[in-house]
Design an enzyme around this catalytic site. Structure first.
Site, short mmCIF file in Angstrom:
data_model
loop_
_atom_site.label_atom_id
_atom_site.label_comp_id
_atom_site.label_asym_id
_atom_site.label_seq_id
_atom_site.Cartn_x
_atom_site.Cartn_y
_atom_site.Cartn_z
N GLU A 93 49.73 33.33 47.30
CA GLU A 93 50.59 32.51 46.47
C GLU A 93 51.84 33.30 46.11
O GLU A 93 51.79 34.50 45.90
CB GLU A 93 49.93 32.11 45.13
CG GLU A 93 48.88 31.04 45.24
CD GLU A 93 48.24 30.69 43.90
OE1 GLU A 93 48.91 30.78 42.85
OE2 GLU A 93 47.06 30.32 43.91
N GLU A 102 42.16 34.33 42.05
CA GLU A 102 42.59 34.97 40.80
C GLU A 102 41.46 35.22 39.82
O GLU A 102 41.36 34.56 38.78
CB GLU A 102 43.71 34.14 40.13
CG GLU A 102 44.97 34.09 40.95
CD GLU A 102 46.21 33.74 40.14
OE1 GLU A 102 46.07 33.36 38.96
OE2 GLU A 102 47.31 33.86 40.68
C1 GBH Z 1 48.46 30.77 39.77
O1 GBH Z 1 48.33 31.19 38.48
C2 GBH Z 1 47.33 29.87 40.07
O2 GBH Z 1 46.50 30.34 41.10
C3 GBH Z 1 47.80 28.49 40.30
O3 GBH Z 1 46.71 27.63 40.23
C4 GBH Z 1 48.90 28.17 39.34
O4 GBH Z 1 49.24 26.83 39.34
C5 GBH Z 1 50.09 29.00 39.70
O5 GBH Z 1 49.74 30.33 39.91
C6 GBH Z 1 51.24 28.89 38.74
O6 GBH Z 1 50.94 29.34 37.46
O7 GBH Z 1 50.53 37.77 35.00
O8 GBH Z 1 50.73 39.03 32.95
O9 GBH Z 1 52.02 37.07 33.27
C7 GBH Z 1 48.85 32.46 38.41
C8 GBH Z 1 49.87 32.72 37.53
C9 GBH Z 1 48.68 34.43 36.34
C10 GBH Z 1 50.53 33.17 35.46
C11 GBH Z 1 48.41 34.93 34.97
C12 GBH Z 1 50.24 33.65 34.14
C13 GBH Z 1 49.49 35.43 32.92
C14 GBH Z 1 49.41 36.88 32.85
N1 GBH Z 1 49.35 33.15 36.27
N2 GBH Z 1 49.67 34.94 34.25
S1 GBH Z 1 50.76 37.72 33.54
#
Ligand code: GBH
Length: 471
Positions: A377, A177
């Site tokens: 994921e 990511e």
């Molecule tokens: C992933 O985060 C991670 O790789 C992992 O470590 C984590 O624990 C898991 O997922 C759960 O959160 O996409 O517009 O909503 C990714 C998920 C990505 C969620 C960025 C929040 C914020 C922007 N995150 N997202 S949006």
């Protein structure tokens, strides 16, 4: 409940291709604990979590799931889930406490033991090299990914790991990511959900300008490309390398050709700084010209490195990024606001639409011609509690998984080349910023006793994996 070996009626016609990998995923900082043991250096997440006020409840990953000491039990759990693949990450500061230079053999030994344990259990190891826990020294010395020195140090580390584990680990993900750690860590992301705007941050907790951020993105994708080259230089033939990016996916509001095309344009443009440059070797004109954003400094040689050929692409898929419809005005698509009443999962950002699990891999194929795709994921948080009978009935997570895998199966049945799926997560763990109150696991963890209890969703996963089908 144990999985039945009998084929369920539902499985007929809902199968995945033979050889499909049924995996679960974790990351080092989120489960290992042992944050300063056996010569490990500090990471930026150690520093960030140790700073009061940054994490909900001031939780830290110091102990986490104590996986560092319980990995044998945890591999046993993976086996009982019916997983055939496991995606874990390697903590860079365990291997190079100072980020580069002198390796710490005890650090690598841990992963070597873990890999042996997995192979003995018949589980294919998939190693992620960077899941955000940058050695603190590199942050202090270079400003982390603000400098190409960090990209070079990453390549050195990647090559070292591939040299040591290459005889047994055949699949590597360079970086997890890009978007999340760059935008969250170096600027803080604003996310609109249900009419509200929420802010998502993370280590190292900087607030750079848009143009500075573009340079950080560039160094991150450069690190990926240099890492791919370093792995190829030392790993045995047959070693496979790719990335694990949280592509933001534009979903066509209607499944009609002009909408599908508009969505492809939007996805390509809206991932310009990460996915698009890694797969095309160029920044789009729109990205370079973006108002107020400046343009990163780069060379043609770097672009070639960034687009080093890959064996597969990994995408983390949780939610739709946008819904789009075609437009006669440039850029040829327009975004439809997500309604305030749109269903969501427990996390504030988690807009629910399983169809994204169909469109994401399909677009990887249609936009970039991907020939091997992994869902690295997918999963959701839920308000899990242990019931009076000792079980955890996570009905919402079962619904989520069934719906998402149903859409993934729709993609594979149409010939989209998806080779595996990794559920996030193998067990409840430290959630970035939210701490231990946010549970993503299909195995429940009591964070006082560290006892592990498989949830209803673990039974669902086992049935699906055994039948290689949506059940
Ligand atoms: C992933 O985060 C991670 O790789 C992992 O470590 C984590 O624990 C898991 O997922 C759960 O959160 O996409 O517009 O909503 C990714 C998920 C990505 C969620 C960025 C929040 C914020 C922007 N995150 N997202 S949006």
């Amino acid at each position: 409940m144990t999985a039945s070996a009998r084929e369920s009626h539902a499985a007929v016609g809902r199968r995945f291709p033979a050889g499909f990998h049924w995996g679960v995923a974790t990351s080092a900082y989120q489960i290992e604990g042992a944050w300063d043991e056996d010569g490990k250096g500090a990471s930026i997440w150690d520093t960030y979590a140790h700073t009061p006020g940054n994490i909900e409840n001031d939780d830290t990953g110091d102990v986490a799931n104590d996986h560092y000491h319980r990995y044998e039990e945890d591999v046993g759990l993976l086996e009982s889930l019916g997983a055939t693949a496991y995606r874990f990450s390697i903590a860079w500061p365990r291997v190079f406490p100072e980020g580069a230079g002198k390796p710490n053999s005890k650090g690598l030994d841990f992963y070597s033991r873990l890999v042996d344990e997995l192979l003995a259990a018949g589980i294919e190891p998939f190693a992620t090299l960077y899941h955000w826990d940058l050695p603190q020294t590199l942050q202090d010395r270079y400003g982390g990914w603000q400098s190409a020195e960090t990209s070079k140090a990453f390549a050195e580390y990647a090559g070292y790991v591939a040299e040591r584990l290459g005889d047994r680990v055949k699949h590597y993900f360079t970086i997890n990511e890009f978007r999340s750690f760059v935008e969250g860590g170096y600027q803080v992301v604003d996310v609109k959900v249900g009419g509200k705007t929420i802010q998502l941050g993370g280590a190292p907790g900087l607030r750079l300008s848009d143009s500075e951020l573009k340079q950080v993105r560039h160094h991150a994708v450069l690190g990926h490309g240099l890492g791919v080259q370093a792995i190829r230089a030392v790993a045995p033939a047959g070693t496979k390398v790719g990335f694990a990016e949280n592509i933001r996916v534009a979903v066509p509001a209607i499944d009609a050709p002009e909408y599908v095309e508009a969505a492809e344009k939007a996805t390509r443009e809206r991932n310009a700084g990460f996915m698009t440059v890694m797969l095309e070797g160029r920044y789009t004109d729109e990205y370079l010209a973006e108002a107020g954003g400046g343009s990163p400094t780069f060379t043609d040689e770097e672009l070639k490195t960034i687009a080093a050929p890959l064996d597969f692409v990994g995408i983390n898929v949780y939610r739709p990024g946008w819904y789009v419809e075609p437009s006669d005005e440039p850029p040829g698509y327009s975004e439809i606001p997500i309604s305030a009443s749109h269903p969501k999962m427990q996390s504030s950002w988690h807009v629910f639409d399983p169809e994204v699990m169909y469109w994401a891999p399909r677009q990887m194929q249609s936009i970039w011609g991907a020939e091997s795709i992994f869902i690295t994921e997918n999963g959701c948080a839920a308000a899990d509690v242990v019931a009076g009978d000792g079980r955890v009935y996570d009905s919402d997570r079962v619904m989520f998984m069934r719906a998402c895998l149903g859409q993934l199966q729709r993609a594979t049945s149409e010939g989209v080349p998806v080779d595996g799926y990794f559920l996030w997560s193998a067990q409840d763990n430290f959630e970035w910023v939210d701490g231990y109150g946010t549970r993503f696991g299909i195995v429940y963890v009591d964070f006082d006793t560290l006892e592990r209890t498989p949830k209803l969703s673990a039974d669902w996963f086992r049935h699906a994996a055994m039948q290689n089908a949506v059940v």
